[in-house]
Design a protein around this motif. Structure first.
Motif, short mmCIF file in Angstrom:
data_model
loop_
_atom_site.label_atom_id
_atom_site.label_comp_id
_atom_site.label_asym_id
_atom_site.label_seq_id
_atom_site.Cartn_x
_atom_site.Cartn_y
_atom_site.Cartn_z
N THR A 276 75.46 -27.91 49.99
CA THR A 276 76.45 -28.68 50.75
C THR A 276 77.21 -29.68 49.89
OG1 THR A 276 74.64 -30.15 51.43
CG2 THR A 276 75.31 -28.44 52.98
N TYR A 408 78.56 -27.44 56.57
CA TYR A 408 79.95 -27.26 56.97
C TYR A 408 80.04 -26.34 58.18
CZ TYR A 408 80.92 -29.05 52.26
OH TYR A 408 80.96 -29.80 51.13
N LYS A 413 84.45 -24.07 56.27
CA LYS A 413 84.18 -23.12 55.18
C LYS A 413 85.41 -22.26 54.88
CE LYS A 413 79.15 -22.74 55.72
NZ LYS A 413 78.01 -21.86 56.01
N ILE A 416 87.73 -24.48 52.82
CA ILE A 416 87.18 -24.68 51.48
C ILE A 416 87.34 -23.42 50.64
CG2 ILE A 416 85.03 -25.06 50.21
CD1 ILE A 416 84.15 -26.91 52.51
N PHE A 417 87.06 -22.26 51.23
CA PHE A 417 87.18 -21.00 50.49
C PHE A 417 88.63 -20.74 50.08
CE2 PHE A 417 87.85 -16.44 50.13
CZ PHE A 417 86.80 -16.06 49.30
N ILE A 447 83.42 -15.32 55.53
CA ILE A 447 82.70 -16.34 56.29
C ILE A 447 81.67 -15.70 57.20
CG2 ILE A 447 82.93 -18.26 57.91
CD1 ILE A 447 84.18 -18.68 55.08
N ILE A 456 78.03 -23.83 50.45
CA ILE A 456 79.16 -22.99 50.03
C ILE A 456 78.89 -22.22 48.73
CG2 ILE A 456 80.87 -24.47 51.15
CD1 ILE A 456 81.42 -25.71 48.38
N LEU A 459 79.75 -18.68 49.12
CA LEU A 459 81.21 -18.50 49.14
C LEU A 459 81.76 -18.50 47.72
CD1 LEU A 459 82.29 -20.83 52.11
CD2 LEU A 459 81.50 -18.47 52.18
N GLU A 460 81.22 -19.36 46.88
CA GLU A 460 81.68 -19.41 45.49
C GLU A 460 81.35 -18.12 44.76
OE1 GLU A 460 79.59 -22.88 44.23
OE2 GLU A 460 81.19 -24.27 44.86
#
Length: 494
Positions: A276, A408, A413, A416-417, A447, A456, A459-460
């Motif tokens: 986070t 999040y 998300k 952010i992505f 997502i 995240i 996601l990265e």
């Protein structure tokens, strides 16, 4: 602005012809307006660059200029209190120096001193660049509370390290009372051990190593300059998306520092699910404070001795991780980022490593078993991270101001992505946005794929996979553009 406090001249009994007064200054650079010393120019104006020597100050406080018409002496009128010991030592050892200064109404204001090796003069130290190193350290130090007892192409001492006994001895002499009292006394004792022939070679080696570590650390005071709140907020917005409550708490801390000019009594504990951004918050705070930072990963520490160091009675003794952090930072003011405080091991029967942190967090001073000296910790700002704060002992918890960092939401998300993670990865792989296009449908698919994970990090990793695949198609298949839709993302990430 410096605070000038002109004191009485030193005791006439010891310095029968003393001519100067000392003043207190905390300026970190010297200039004609904030000089290191001021010489008398009432009878003669001195050149911008002038060579000569300081006289032995147990006899007279003056500087002897090497002029075309011979040696001409000028009394010292004022001295920055941080440089008194250095000037006395330069005079005692008859070191040839070149001064850079400016003639003002109240005297010749000297703002640079450089060593020159000619005329039979001796070197200040066995180490090259020692004088510049010494001056930089003194400028970075705080004005002593009282006068110290028995300091073309620019030279720099930035990269110098004090390792030899000669350079350590020179440094201790010139630094005087700009060193904390307990460290100065500790250094004298260890220097005696390092020179003694009545102890073993192993004891001498340990003493010299400990001295080198301690003298290469810039011991700063606990005064903090004001921080620009707008710049602090800009850094937070740049590093962190959302987290308004977290940013508000950090900004409150900044305002407190600006009012008191000291660090808060409590560090920060960032508690929340993995991924986070807890570590990112910690790095942002270190950036705002303009302090070096170091990390302690408590999950990998299973013995308190890893933190406290080992006793010098062992031949393979060495400092602990905390002392090494001070040494690596090169100064006593730094941010300690303590990762995974909740995963601290209970140790191997020698106690809990987490309990060692209590002395570091109390700002009373930390003692390393190898160094054997209390290290001032008033300039240490601890920031700890934890996934489960319930696993942290009550004594440790009481040393922190706790900030809960929630996970999040799905909408956060997506933003952010799309706006942070993906552009950062594209830039790192040198791809333009029009070469790798991720549609909104594809973002939704990413997502959805990681809806059951926190943070995240997934996601990265997904962004890395997507962009790497696009780069492969562009370089190998010569595709001019790669557009990802939801189906493509599912196939790629499954």
């Amino acid at each position: 602005m410096p605070v000038f406090d002109f004191s009485e001249a030193p005791d006439k009994k010891n310095y029968s012809e003393c001519t100067y007064t000392t003043f207190q200054s905390n300026e970190d650079t010297a200039s004609p307006e904030h000089p290191m010393i001021v010489l008398d120019n009432s009878k003669r104006q001195w050149k911008h660059h002038s060579c000569g020597v300081f006289t032995n100050q147990s006899q007279r406080t003056a500087f002897e200029f090497d002029e075309e018409d011979g040696t001409v002496s000028a009394d010292i009128l004022k001295v920055d209190a941080r440089f008194v010991s250095l000037l006395r030592w330069l005079g005692k050892n008859h070191i040839n120096v070149r001064l850079s200064g400016k003639n003002l109404e109240d005297g010749y204001a000297v703002y640079k001193i450089r060593e020159i090796a000619f005329g039979g003069g001796t070197k200040l130290s066995a180490e090259d660049g020692f004088l510049q190193f010494m001056i930089e350290r003194l400028l970075a130090s705080s004005a002593p509370k009282e006068e110290p007892e028995d300091e073309d192409q620019e030279e720099t001492g930035d990269d110098m390290k004090l390792t030899s006994l000669q350079s350590i001895t020179d440094f201790m002499t010139c630094a005087g009372k700009t060193l904390p009292d307990n460290i100065r006394l500790w250094a004298r004792r260890n220097l005696a051990v390092a020179r003694s022939h009545e102890v073993t070679a192993e004891e001498r080696r340990h003493a010299q190593r400990a001295l080198s570590i301690m003298m290469n650390i810039q011991w700063r005071n606990n005064y903090f300059e004001s921080i620009d709140p707008k710049e602090a907020r800009r850094i937070l917005d740049e590093e962190l998306y959302g987290m308004e409550r977290v940013k508000q708490r950090i900004m409150e801390t900044i305002i407190q520092i600006n009012r008191t000019h000291t660090l808060p009594a409590y560090g920060l504990l960032l508690a929340g699910p993995a991924g986070t951004g807890k570590s990112q918050v910690a790095y942002a705070v270190a950036r705002i404070l303009k302090l070096p930072w170091t990390t302690l990963d408590m999950s990998s520490i299973n013995d308190p001795e890893q933190l406290t160091g080992s006793s010098r009675i062992y031949s393979n003794a060495k400092p602990g991780i905390i002392m090494e952090a001070f040494s690596m930072a090169g100064e006593s003011n730094l941010v300690f980022i303590i990762n995974e405080l909740d995963k601290a091991s209970s140790g191997k029967g020698n106690g809990n490593p987490a309990d060692v942190l209590l002395t570091l967090l109390d700002n009373l001073g930390f003692t390393d078993n190898y160094i054997e000296c209390m290290i001032p910790t008033v300039g240490v700002y601890p920031i700890a991270t934890a996934n489960d704060k319930d696993q942290i002992s009550a004594p440790l918890m009481s040393r922190f101001a706790v900030i809960d960092i929630p996970d999040y939401t799905a909408e956060e998300k997506k933003i952010i992505f799309s706006q942070y993670v993906l552009p950062k990865v594209l830039k790192r792989m040198s791809l333009h946005e029009n070469e790798c296009v991720v549609t909104q449908e594809a973002v939704d698919a990413v997502i959805e794929k990681y809806s059951n994970t926190t943070g995240i990090r997934d996601l990265e990793q997904a962004a890395e996979h997507i962009v790497a695949n696009a780069l492969y198609q562009i370089e190998v298949d010569h595709a001019p553009q790669v557009v990802f839709n939801g189906e493509m993302v599912h196939r790629l990430l499954d």
